[in-house]
Design a protein around this motif. Structure first.
Motif, PDB file in Angstrom:
ATOM      1  N   VAL A  45      -2.936   5.081   8.142  1.00  0.00           N
ATOM      2  CA  VAL A  45      -2.570   5.783   6.887  1.00  0.00           C
ATOM      3  C   VAL A  45      -4.026   5.798   6.174  1.00  0.00           C
ATOM      4  CG1 VAL A  45      -1.347   5.721   4.732  1.00  0.00           C
ATOM      5  CG2 VAL A  45      -0.134   4.972   6.832  1.00  0.00           C
ATOM      6  N   SER A  95       1.433  -6.452   8.417  1.00  0.00           N
ATOM      7  CA  SER A  95       1.180  -5.011   8.707  1.00  0.00           C
ATOM      8  C   SER A  95      -0.092  -4.767   9.429  1.00  0.00           C
ATOM      9  CB  SER A  95       1.120  -4.393   7.205  1.00  0.00           C
ATOM     10  OG  SER A  95       0.311  -5.027   6.118  1.00  0.00           O
ATOM     11  N   THR A  97       2.801 -10.400  -1.907  1.00  0.00           N
ATOM     12  CA  THR A  97       1.833 -10.971  -1.416  1.00  0.00           C
ATOM     13  C   THR A  97       0.603 -10.415  -2.016  1.00  0.00           C
ATOM     14  OG1 THR A  97       3.145 -11.034   0.592  1.00  0.00           O
ATOM     15  CG2 THR A  97       0.990 -11.651   0.846  1.00  0.00           C
ATOM     16  N   LEU A 104       9.948  -1.321   4.466  1.00  0.00           N
ATOM     17  CA  LEU A 104       8.300  -1.489   4.917  1.00  0.00           C
ATOM     18  C   LEU A 104       7.855  -3.001   4.983  1.00  0.00           C
ATOM     19  CD1 LEU A 104       7.286   1.242   2.016  1.00  0.00           C
ATOM     20  CD2 LEU A 104       7.679   1.508   4.513  1.00  0.00           C
ATOM     21  N   LYS A 153       6.916  -5.135  16.371  1.00  0.00           N
ATOM     22  CA  LYS A 153       7.459  -3.883  15.829  1.00  0.00           C
ATOM     23  C   LYS A 153       8.300  -3.254  16.899  1.00  0.00           C
ATOM     24  CE  LYS A 153       5.414  -2.893  11.705  1.00  0.00           C
ATOM     25  NZ  LYS A 153       6.267  -2.792  10.535  1.00  0.00           N
ATOM     26  N   VAL A 180      12.253 -11.187   1.605  1.00  0.00           N
ATOM     27  CA  VAL A 180      13.442 -10.547   2.286  1.00  0.00           C
ATOM     28  C   VAL A 180      14.419 -11.289   2.777  1.00  0.00           C
ATOM     29  CG1 VAL A 180      14.209  -8.659   3.614  1.00  0.00           C
ATOM     30  CG2 VAL A 180      12.314  -8.193   2.404  1.00  0.00           C
ATOM     31  N   ASN A 236       8.721 -12.289  10.338  1.00  0.00           N
ATOM     32  CA  ASN A 236       8.593 -11.401   9.383  1.00  0.00           C
ATOM     33  C   ASN A 236       8.748  -9.716   9.805  1.00  0.00           C
ATOM     34  OD1 ASN A 236       7.961 -12.508   6.579  1.00  0.00           O
ATOM     35  ND2 ASN A 236       6.653 -13.567   7.999  1.00  0.00           N
ATOM     36  N   TYR A 243       1.324  -7.772  16.949  1.00  0.00           N
ATOM     37  CA  TYR A 243       1.773  -6.895  15.825  1.00  0.00           C
ATOM     38  C   TYR A 243       2.786  -5.790  16.456  1.00  0.00           C
ATOM     39  CZ  TYR A 243       1.684  -3.083  12.278  1.00  0.00           C
ATOM     40  OH  TYR A 243       1.936  -2.078  11.539  1.00  0.00           O
ATOM     41  N   TYR A 245       0.868  -1.308  -0.190  1.00  0.00           N
ATOM     42  CA  TYR A 245       0.187   0.020   0.025  1.00  0.00           C
ATOM     43  C   TYR A 245       0.977   1.225  -0.029  1.00  0.00           C
ATOM     44  CZ  TYR A 245      -3.333   3.277   2.063  1.00  0.00           C
ATOM     45  OH  TYR A 245      -4.165   4.540   2.360  1.00  0.00           O
ATOM     46  N   ILE A 246       1.741   1.272   1.005  1.00  0.00           N
ATOM     47  CA  ILE A 246       2.658   2.832   1.104  1.00  0.00           C
ATOM     48  C   ILE A 246       3.609   2.507  -0.153  1.00  0.00           C
ATOM     49  CG2 ILE A 246       4.192   3.929   2.463  1.00  0.00           C
ATOM     50  CD1 ILE A 246       2.876   2.708   4.963  1.00  0.00           C
ATOM     51  N   ASP A 306      10.045  -7.375  -2.636  1.00  0.00           N
ATOM     52  CA  ASP A 306       9.004  -7.970  -2.418  1.00  0.00           C
ATOM     53  C   ASP A 306       8.403  -9.183  -2.745  1.00  0.00           C
ATOM     54  OD1 ASP A 306       5.961  -7.510  -1.822  1.00  0.00           O
ATOM     55  OD2 ASP A 306       6.234  -5.694  -1.645  1.00  0.00           O
ATOM     56  N   ARG A 330      -6.095  -0.540   0.216  1.00  0.00           N
ATOM     57  CA  ARG A 330      -6.334  -1.452   1.383  1.00  0.00           C
ATOM     58  C   ARG A 330      -7.579  -0.772   1.889  1.00  0.00           C
ATOM     59  NH1 ARG A 330      -1.588  -2.045   5.703  1.00  0.00           N
ATOM     60  NH2 ARG A 330      -3.276  -3.053   6.787  1.00  0.00           N
TER      61      ARG A 330
HETATM   62  N1  LIG Z   1      -0.610   1.278   6.403  1.00  0.00           N
HETATM   63  C1  LIG Z   1      -0.711   1.579   7.563  1.00  0.00           C
HETATM   64  O1  LIG Z   1      -1.792   2.294   8.024  1.00  0.00           O
HETATM   65  C2  LIG Z   1       0.600   1.422   8.493  1.00  0.00           C
HETATM   66  C3  LIG Z   1       0.558   2.308   9.613  1.00  0.00           C
HETATM   67  C4  LIG Z   1       1.879   1.973  10.466  1.00  0.00           C
HETATM   68  C5  LIG Z   1       2.743   1.271  10.053  1.00  0.00           C
HETATM   69  N2  LIG Z   1       2.505   0.404   9.028  1.00  0.00           N
HETATM   70  C6  LIG Z   1       3.755  -0.476   8.484  1.00  0.00           C
HETATM   71  O2  LIG Z   1       4.350   0.073   7.392  1.00  0.00           O
HETATM   72  C7  LIG Z   1       4.580  -0.927   6.627  1.00  0.00           C
HETATM   73  C8  LIG Z   1       3.960  -0.955   5.053  1.00  0.00           C
HETATM   74  O3  LIG Z   1       2.732  -0.786   5.509  1.00  0.00           O
HETATM   75  P1  LIG Z   1       1.470  -1.065   4.135  1.00  0.00           P
HETATM   76  O4  LIG Z   1       0.194  -0.646   4.597  1.00  0.00           O
HETATM   77  O5  LIG Z   1       2.353  -0.663   2.761  1.00  0.00           O
HETATM   78  O6  LIG Z   1       1.569  -2.760   4.108  1.00  0.00           O
HETATM   79  P2  LIG Z   1       1.093  -3.818   3.356  1.00  0.00           P
HETATM   80  O7  LIG Z   1       0.520  -5.108   3.614  1.00  0.00           O
HETATM   81  O8  LIG Z   1       0.287  -3.158   2.139  1.00  0.00           O
HETATM   82  O9  LIG Z   1       2.509  -3.912   2.374  1.00  0.00           O
HETATM   83  C9  LIG Z   1       3.664  -4.810   2.580  1.00  0.00           C
HETATM   84  C10 LIG Z   1       4.406  -5.270   1.565  1.00  0.00           C
HETATM   85  O10 LIG Z   1       5.555  -6.296   2.128  1.00  0.00           O
HETATM   86  C11 LIG Z   1       5.494  -7.356   1.480  1.00  0.00           C
HETATM   87  N3  LIG Z   1       6.170  -8.202   2.345  1.00  0.00           N
HETATM   88  C12 LIG Z   1       5.741  -8.622   3.461  1.00  0.00           C
HETATM   89  N4  LIG Z   1       6.681  -9.556   3.891  1.00  0.00           N
HETATM   90  C13 LIG Z   1       7.730  -9.695   3.225  1.00  0.00           C
HETATM   91  C14 LIG Z   1       8.843 -10.511   3.223  1.00  0.00           C
HETATM   92  N5  LIG Z   1       9.210 -11.296   4.156  1.00  0.00           N
HETATM   93  N6  LIG Z   1       9.704 -10.601   2.175  1.00  0.00           N
HETATM   94  C15 LIG Z   1       9.156  -9.678   0.905  1.00  0.00           C
HETATM   95  N7  LIG Z   1       8.167  -8.798   0.901  1.00  0.00           N
HETATM   96  C16 LIG Z   1       7.518  -9.039   2.101  1.00  0.00           C
HETATM   97  C17 LIG Z   1       4.126  -7.830   0.891  1.00  0.00           C
HETATM   98  O11 LIG Z   1       4.229  -8.501  -0.023  1.00  0.00           O
HETATM   99  C18 LIG Z   1       3.774  -6.351   1.011  1.00  0.00           C
HETATM  100  O12 LIG Z   1       3.614  -6.094  -0.703  1.00  0.00           O
HETATM  101  C19 LIG Z   1       4.565  -2.284   7.062  1.00  0.00           C
HETATM  102  O13 LIG Z   1       5.627  -2.671   7.850  1.00  0.00           O
HETATM  103  C20 LIG Z   1       3.217  -1.937   8.277  1.00  0.00           C
HETATM  104  O14 LIG Z   1       3.391  -2.556   9.161  1.00  0.00           O
HETATM  105  C21 LIG Z   1       1.735   0.814   8.103  1.00  0.00           C
END
Ligand SMILES: NC(=O)c1ccc[n+]([C@@H]2O[C@H](COP(=O)([O-])OP(=O)(O)OC[C@H]3O[C@@H](n4cnc5c(N)ncnc54)[C@H](O)[C@@H]3O)[C@@H](O)[C@H]2O)c1
Length: 354
Positions: A166, A73, A34, A69, A141, A52, A88, A137, A11-12, A31, A174
Motif C-alpha cells: 500500500v 504488518s 501500538t 486488519l 498470513k 484482540v 498475533n 510474516y 495505517y489502513i 486496537d 508509515r
Molecule cells: N500496509 C500494507 O502495505 C499491507 C500490505 C498487505 C497486507 N497488509 C496487512 O493489512 C493489515 C493492516 O495493515 P496496516 O499497514 O494498517 O498495519 P499497521 O501496523 O499500520 O496497523 C495494524 C494495527 O493493528 C493493531 N494491532 C496489532 N496487533 C493487535 C492485537 N493483537 N490486538 C489489537 N490490535 C492490534 C496495531 O495496534 C495497529 O494499530 C495488516 O494485517 C497487514 O499485515 C498491509
C-alpha cells in the motif's frame, strides 16, 4: 451496517474507519494502539483500546461484518520476534473466527498479503496459483487464511484480500512501505535507492484499498473467497522512476541509486477477480499519491519525515524490549512469592484445600 474493525487505528484503518463512519455505518474498533490513537479526531464510533486476544464476545453482539486488519504488518517486525508474529497473525485470527462463528456473523473480511506468493519471478499469479511464503510474516498470513477458509460455509462467508503493498498518505503514516519510503528519501536526502531493479512489486493506493473494503461489505452473500487486490504491477526500478518523476514535477529533483540487494519477494499479481466479481476499479496513481504525501507533510525540515515513530519496526523493537523488562519483573515477582510462601508461619497456612 454494524461493523467491527480490528486494527482500525493503524495505517489502513486510519483511512478506512473515518470512511465507514462517514458512510453511516455503526463502527466498533478493537486496537491496542501500538502506534497511538490515530482516530482521536474522529467521533461517532466505539473504540476498545484492547488486544484482540482479549476481545470480549459481547463486543460482537449485533455485528454484521468483521474487517480484520490487526496483526504484525511486515517482515522486519515478524522477524524480530517470530513467536509474537505467529500469535498475533495466525492464532489470533483463529480465535477471532471462532468467536464470529459462535455469534453467527456471516461476513468476515481479512487483510492478507500478496507477499504470501513469495518469489514467483516473471510469472503472473492469480488466486489459484500456489503460494510459497518462506518467512514468518508470509507463513503466518497463510496460516490465518487457512484458519478462515477452512470453516467457510453458507453461514460464514469470508472474503480474503491479498493486498498489494500500500502507498499514500494516511493519518497514521508509515514510511516503511516502498513508495512512501522512496518519497521520504527523495525529499530528505535527494536520492532514492532502488534495492533491486528487476524485482516485481504490485502496489495499491490506500484509498483505492479502502474502496475495495467498501465493495466487500456491500457484496452479496454468494461472494466469498480470495481476491488479489492490486492496482498495478511494477518493477522496483519502475517504482523508483515514477517516484523520482513525481518529485521532479513538484520541484523536488533527486537522483536514483541502483543497488543489487537480495530480496526473497518478487511477484506480479492479477486482480481480475476483484474487478469482475466486486467491481474493483483502482484510480490513484503513484504520482498523485507522492504529490499528496509531499503536500501533507511539507519540506525536508519537517520532523515527521525523520521521526522513527513512522517506521513500524522501530516502534515495535522498543515495545518488545520494554516487554522483556516486564518479563524480568514477573520472574523476580515469582521468586519473591516462593520465598514469601516458604516463610509462612503455621498460623498463616491455608486451611482450605484447592
Ligand atoms: N500496509 C500494507 O502495505 C499491507 C500490505 C498487505 C497486507 N497488509 C496487512 O493489512 C493489515 C493492516 O495493515 P496496516 O499497514 O494498517 O498495519 P499497521 O501496523 O499500520 O496497523 C495494524 C494495527 O493493528 C493493531 N494491532 C496489532 N496487533 C493487535 C492485537 N493483537 N490486538 C489489537 N490490535 C492490534 C496495531 O495496534 C495497529 O494499530 C495488516 O494485517 C497487514 O499485515 C498491509
Amino acid at each position: 451496517m454494524k461493523i467491527l474493525v480490528t486494527g482500525g487505528a493503524g495505517y489502513i484503518g486510519s483511512v478506512l474507519v473515518p470512511q465507514l463512519v462517514a458512510d453511516g455505518h455503526d463502527v466498533t474498533v478493537v486496537d491496542k494502539l501500538t502506534f497511538g490513537n490515530n482516530l482521536k479526531d474522529l467521533a461517532g464510533f466505539t473504540l476498545h483500546d484492547r488486544d484482540v486476544l482479549d476481545l470480549e464476545p459481547d463486543w460482537l453482539d449485533g455485528i454484521e461484518a468483521v474487517i480484520h486488519l490487526a496483526g504484525i504488518s511486515n517482515d522486519p517486525m515478524a522477524n524480530f520476534r517470530p513467536r509474537d508474529n505467529f500469535i498475533n497473525n495466525s492464532a489470533l485470527t483463529g480465535l477471532l473466527v471462532y468467536f464470529c462463528k459462535q455469534k453467527k456473523i456471516k461476513r468476515f473480511i481479512f487483510g492478507s498479503t500478496c507477499s504470501i506468493y513469495g518469489f514467483s519471478s516473471e510469472k503472473m499469479v492469480d488466486e489459484q496459483s500456489p503460494v510459497s511464503p518462506s518467512f514468518p510474516y508470509g507463513l503466518s498470513k497463510q496460516h490465518a487464511e487457512y484458519a478462515i477458509s477452512s470453516v467457510a460455509d453458507e453461514n460464514f462467508r469470508p472474503i480474503i484480500f491479498r493486498q498489494a503493498t500500500v502507498f499514500g498518505w494516511a493519518p497514521r503514516m508509515r514510511f516503511d512501505l516502498v513508495v512512501n519510503t522512496m518519497t521520504k528519501y527523495g525529499v530528505c536526502h535527494g536520492k532514492i535507492s532502488v534495492n533491486n531493479p528487476r524485482l516485481w512489486r504490485p502496489l495499491i493506493h490506500v484509498r483505492d484499498l479502502v474502496a475495495a473494503y467498501l465493495l466487500a461489505i456491500k457484496a452479496p452473500d454468494e461472494v466469498a473467497g480470495i481476491f488479489n487486490v492490486a492496482a498495478k504491477n511494477y518493477t522496483i526500478l519502475e517504482i523508483g522512476q515514477e517516484v523520482q518523476q513525481a518529485l521532479a514535477d513538484n520541484s523536488l529533483p533527486c537522483e536514483l541509486e541502483i543497488l543489487d540487494q537480495e530480496d526473497p519477494r518478487s511477484y506480479r499479481v492479477n486482480s481480475n477477480r476483484a474487478a469482475s466479481v466486486l467491481g474493483f476499479e483502482p484510480k490513484i496513481s503513484i504520482a498523485e499519491g507522492v504529490a499528496e504525501i509531499v503536500w501533507k507533510i511539507g519540506d525536508a525540515q519537517q520532523p515527521q519525515w525523520h521521526n522513527p515513530w513512522f517506521i513500524n519496526a522501530e516502534v515495535y523493537r522498543k515495545k518488545i524490549i520494554a516487554e522483556e523488562k516486564t518479563y524480568e519483573m514477573w520472574k523476580n515477582f515469582m521468586v519473591n512469592l516462593k520465598n514469601e510462601f516458604d516463610n509462612l508461619k503455621p498460623s498463616e497456612w491455608p486451611q482450605e484445600g484447592p
